[in-house]
Scaffold this motif. Structure first.
Motif, PDB file in Angstrom:
ATOM      1  N   LEU A 263      -0.012  -1.101  -8.316  1.00  0.00           N
ATOM      2  CA  LEU A 263      -0.826  -0.064  -7.685  1.00  0.00           C
ATOM      3  C   LEU A 263      -0.817  -0.252  -6.170  1.00  0.00           C
ATOM      4  O   LEU A 263      -0.779   0.718  -5.416  1.00  0.00           O
ATOM      5  CB  LEU A 263      -2.268  -0.092  -8.203  1.00  0.00           C
ATOM      6  N   VAL A 264      -0.851  -1.505  -5.740  1.00  0.00           N
ATOM      7  CA  VAL A 264      -0.853  -1.779  -4.305  1.00  0.00           C
ATOM      8  C   VAL A 264       0.519  -1.521  -3.711  1.00  0.00           C
ATOM      9  O   VAL A 264       0.666  -0.722  -2.784  1.00  0.00           O
ATOM     10  CB  VAL A 264      -1.267  -3.240  -4.016  1.00  0.00           C
ATOM     11  N   THR A 265       1.543  -2.185  -4.266  1.00  0.00           N
ATOM     12  CA  THR A 265       2.848  -2.123  -3.607  1.00  0.00           C
ATOM     13  C   THR A 265       3.423  -0.704  -3.662  1.00  0.00           C
ATOM     14  O   THR A 265       4.117  -0.293  -2.742  1.00  0.00           O
ATOM     15  CB  THR A 265       3.848  -3.116  -4.230  1.00  0.00           C
ATOM     16  N   ARG A 267       1.440   2.079  -4.084  1.00  0.00           N
ATOM     17  CA  ARG A 267       0.382   3.046  -3.695  1.00  0.00           C
ATOM     18  C   ARG A 267       0.119   4.049  -4.795  1.00  0.00           C
ATOM     19  O   ARG A 267       0.087   5.270  -4.570  1.00  0.00           O
ATOM     20  CB  ARG A 267       0.774   3.832  -2.444  1.00  0.00           C
ATOM     21  N   ILE A 268      -0.059   3.527  -5.994  1.00  0.00           N
ATOM     22  CA  ILE A 268      -0.261   4.403  -7.146  1.00  0.00           C
ATOM     23  C   ILE A 268      -1.739   4.741  -7.289  1.00  0.00           C
ATOM     24  O   ILE A 268      -2.603   3.889  -7.100  1.00  0.00           O
ATOM     25  CB  ILE A 268       0.260   3.711  -8.425  1.00  0.00           C
TER      26      ILE A 268
ATOM     27  N   ARG B  57       9.797  -8.614  -4.482  1.00  0.00           N
ATOM     28  CA  ARG B  57       9.823  -7.469  -3.614  1.00  0.00           C
ATOM     29  C   ARG B  57       8.447  -6.820  -3.632  1.00  0.00           C
ATOM     30  O   ARG B  57       7.848  -6.656  -4.671  1.00  0.00           O
ATOM     31  CB  ARG B  57      10.874  -6.468  -4.106  1.00  0.00           C
ATOM     32  N   THR B  58       7.917  -6.534  -2.470  1.00  0.00           N
ATOM     33  CA  THR B  58       6.645  -5.829  -2.385  1.00  0.00           C
ATOM     34  C   THR B  58       6.901  -4.548  -1.622  1.00  0.00           C
ATOM     35  O   THR B  58       7.842  -3.833  -1.927  1.00  0.00           O
ATOM     36  CB  THR B  58       5.594  -6.706  -1.669  1.00  0.00           C
ATOM     37  N   TYR B  59       6.111  -4.276  -0.615  1.00  0.00           N
ATOM     38  CA  TYR B  59       6.418  -3.151   0.262  1.00  0.00           C
ATOM     39  C   TYR B  59       7.467  -3.577   1.287  1.00  0.00           C
ATOM     40  O   TYR B  59       7.879  -2.786   2.126  1.00  0.00           O
ATOM     41  CB  TYR B  59       5.137  -2.635   0.947  1.00  0.00           C
ATOM     42  N   GLY B 272      -4.080   2.185  -5.177  1.00  0.00           N
ATOM     43  CA  GLY B 272      -3.536   1.228  -4.237  1.00  0.00           C
ATOM     44  C   GLY B 272      -3.156   1.902  -2.940  1.00  0.00           C
ATOM     45  O   GLY B 272      -2.980   3.116  -2.884  1.00  0.00           O
ATOM     46  N   PHE B 273      -3.045   1.107  -1.896  1.00  0.00           N
ATOM     47  CA  PHE B 273      -2.648   1.675  -0.606  1.00  0.00           C
ATOM     48  C   PHE B 273      -2.021   0.573   0.231  1.00  0.00           C
ATOM     49  O   PHE B 273      -2.206  -0.613  -0.031  1.00  0.00           O
ATOM     50  CB  PHE B 273      -3.856   2.274   0.131  1.00  0.00           C
ATOM     51  N   VAL B 274      -1.278   0.973   1.214  1.00  0.00           N
ATOM     52  CA  VAL B 274      -0.709   0.046   2.185  1.00  0.00           C
ATOM     53  C   VAL B 274      -1.028   0.648   3.545  1.00  0.00           C
ATOM     54  O   VAL B 274      -0.916   1.859   3.741  1.00  0.00           O
ATOM     55  CB  VAL B 274       0.811  -0.130   1.958  1.00  0.00           C
ATOM     56  N   ASP B 277       0.698   3.490   5.571  1.00  0.00           N
ATOM     57  CA  ASP B 277       0.619   4.898   5.159  1.00  0.00           C
ATOM     58  C   ASP B 277      -0.356   5.701   6.015  1.00  0.00           C
ATOM     59  O   ASP B 277      -0.331   6.930   6.004  1.00  0.00           O
ATOM     60  CB  ASP B 277       0.181   5.002   3.694  1.00  0.00           C
TER      61      ASP B 277
END
Lengths: 331, 331
Positions: A263-265, A267-268, B57-59, B272-274, B277
């Protein structure tokens, strides 16, 4: 008639729900009090949520053994002590598994006799509204996106999927068995179908959706949810509608391993909903669904079991994947 | 100086990250090419995400052993072959764990020298922006709601919590140990703090939030996420910011058992968020954060470790819960 046949929820299932958890009961005919109407049940809806109601508190109180089995139905007003409904009116409501019920008229919804009764419980009823609001308001598919629907041959799944097609998406469904897969791609116009019983769901999904998944409409939870999370694209949406893979479970399954990491990586957004939350807009949705059906753009798949005596078998059969589309019993 | 001291990410941790996974290296001083600037690192940020970069692998792409350890930093331009920056400028960027770096000027962000350097990496930097957008844009707290934040003594957690207080909410934080709990309620003005190491997290949360939780800002995943899902109110929001409880894990934990069940019955949005964005709105956020700090409404908790030689210990210490607020190393 002087007897009101009922099905009592008699025993709490420990695992799969079956006929042994219900007992028939002959109750006296109910008599409507002031402001009430007497309704003869004609069609009773069979829903996956029934099993969840037995297991614990959901959006409604837990069902307790000894109660009349709960369920939504369609019926005809036989007698009325209210100005709101009259004998002969077609109504729907929370009738429970019984042939007759006396209810305050305010708890009855008057239905349009121009529609087929089975559509009123299906595509034009709670099922259709659940699919409509879940897909469009929670999932928000964009033209060109890929939409995955689990339990796609089920009542909500097959409507939600067709709505995503109308929204211009590539639509892939999961279901159990090659027959139902063929039905989805042949009859209902899915772009592809995945037989989860054939195994290798991660691999199948990757092969069919190399571009990833933008919206996942989840009716099942379980391994399809796991696989979908792994395939979701950035800013994907997971519509949490149901969890049918777990309703019969004796021990709670672990949650999806991709939560919260994916969800984080990626952005779900993963969001649950209950159709009642959208009731203020139901009329717009009903009108659109009815128009699509009338135009032949939306196939209102219905699966009717004949005979009130078959209620428990119908419910058990749904969890064995026997139905195609909306399951209801003609009383 | 003729030597550029670096820390190499030498070995992939199998479990807890520690100094043994890094090796010091003396590289020659880099020389800036055309359009590049030479930067002397002054402050390096230590972030939980560093551990996730090592795992997969992440963002961003996975870190591979042999690479210079990645990390965000603040520094001073020493030499410039570009019109965009000049010697003496204060800049931030993806410097990695090294004393000097030559980078294209376009990859440097000019910082305002009026601010304290440690705030530029903390409350006015990525940390603060993560807290700001995660809490306000994803969590959307309303005045009077109850907000729970895990990892509340961490860099993002302690800013996110204070923003929720500014939004008029009751704010509860989880952290490890009574000392940090007292710090949260005493110094930072939390309404309550929960020591997850004391056990009984479900029970503690129920006692402190009998009214339920409306927004859960999740920095940790794991058992706090489980407990929060069980306490969420209808239409609650779970902000998936991080998963620090799992970054050191050798085997993937099962996901939260409340997913997807609670999401449906309680209509929870889990998202989720980064921070990247939201970069198009960073200037508004930075201005608000700076104003709150200047007015004394937001305490920019910082925890500075002195000495470049202590980078690996600082990172390991963060996973042992040693820091309070934003952790950075003065080079």
């Amino acid at each position: 008639m002087t007897v009101n046949k009922q099905w009592i929820y008699a025993r709490k299932p420990n695992g799969e729900v079956g006929p042994e958890h219900f007992e028939p009961h002959d109750a006296p005919m109910p008599e409507p009090g002031p402001g009430e109407a007497l309704v003869r049940t004609t069609l009773l809806s069979i829903d996956p949520a029934s099993r969840a109601w037995m297991a614990g508190r959901t959006y409604r109180a837990q069902l307790e053994p000894g109660e009349i089995m709960a369920g939504w139905g369609l019926g005809e007003v036989v007698k009325s002590n209210s100005d709101r409904v009259a004998p002969g009116d077609l109504v729907s409501g929370e009738f429970g598994w019984q042939q007759f019920i006396a209810l305050p008229a305010g708890k009855l919804i008057k239905e349009n006799k121009a529609h087929k009764p089975e559509h009123l419980l299906g595509v034009l009823g709670i099922t259709g509204l659940t699919a409509y609001f879940g897909m469009l308001d929670v999932g928000r598919p964009q033209p060109g996106e890929t939409v995955l629907v689990s339990g796609a041959a089920g009542a909500v799944g097959c409507i939600a999927s067709q709505i995503a097609k109308l929204a211009g998406c590539k639509v892939v469904g999961t279901t159990g068995g090659a027959d139902k897969c063929n039905w989805l791609t042949g009859e209902l116009g899915f772009d592809a179908a995945i037989d989860y019983k054939a195994g290798g769901i991660h691999r199948q999904l990757k092969a069919i959706c190399p571009e990833g998944v933008d919206v996942y409409f989840d009716n099942t939870g379980g391994e399809v949810l796991d696989a979908a999370l792994a395939r979701m694209n950035l800013f994907g949406r997971v519509v949490c509608c149901g969890n049918i893979s777990q309703y019969n479970a004796t021990t709670p399954a672990g949650g999806p391993a991709g939560v919260p990491g994916f969800l984080v990586t990626k952005r779900i957004r993963m969001e649950g909903f209950v159709v009642m939350d959208f009731y203020n807009r139901r009329h717009v949705a009903e009108a659109r669904l009815a128009k699509w059906v009338a135009e032949g753009k939306l196939k209102p798949a219905v699966d009717i079991v004949e005979g009130f005596e078959n209620m428990p078998e119908a419910l058990a059969g749904m969890f064995q994947g026997k139905n195609r589309g909306k399951l209801a019993v003609r009383v």
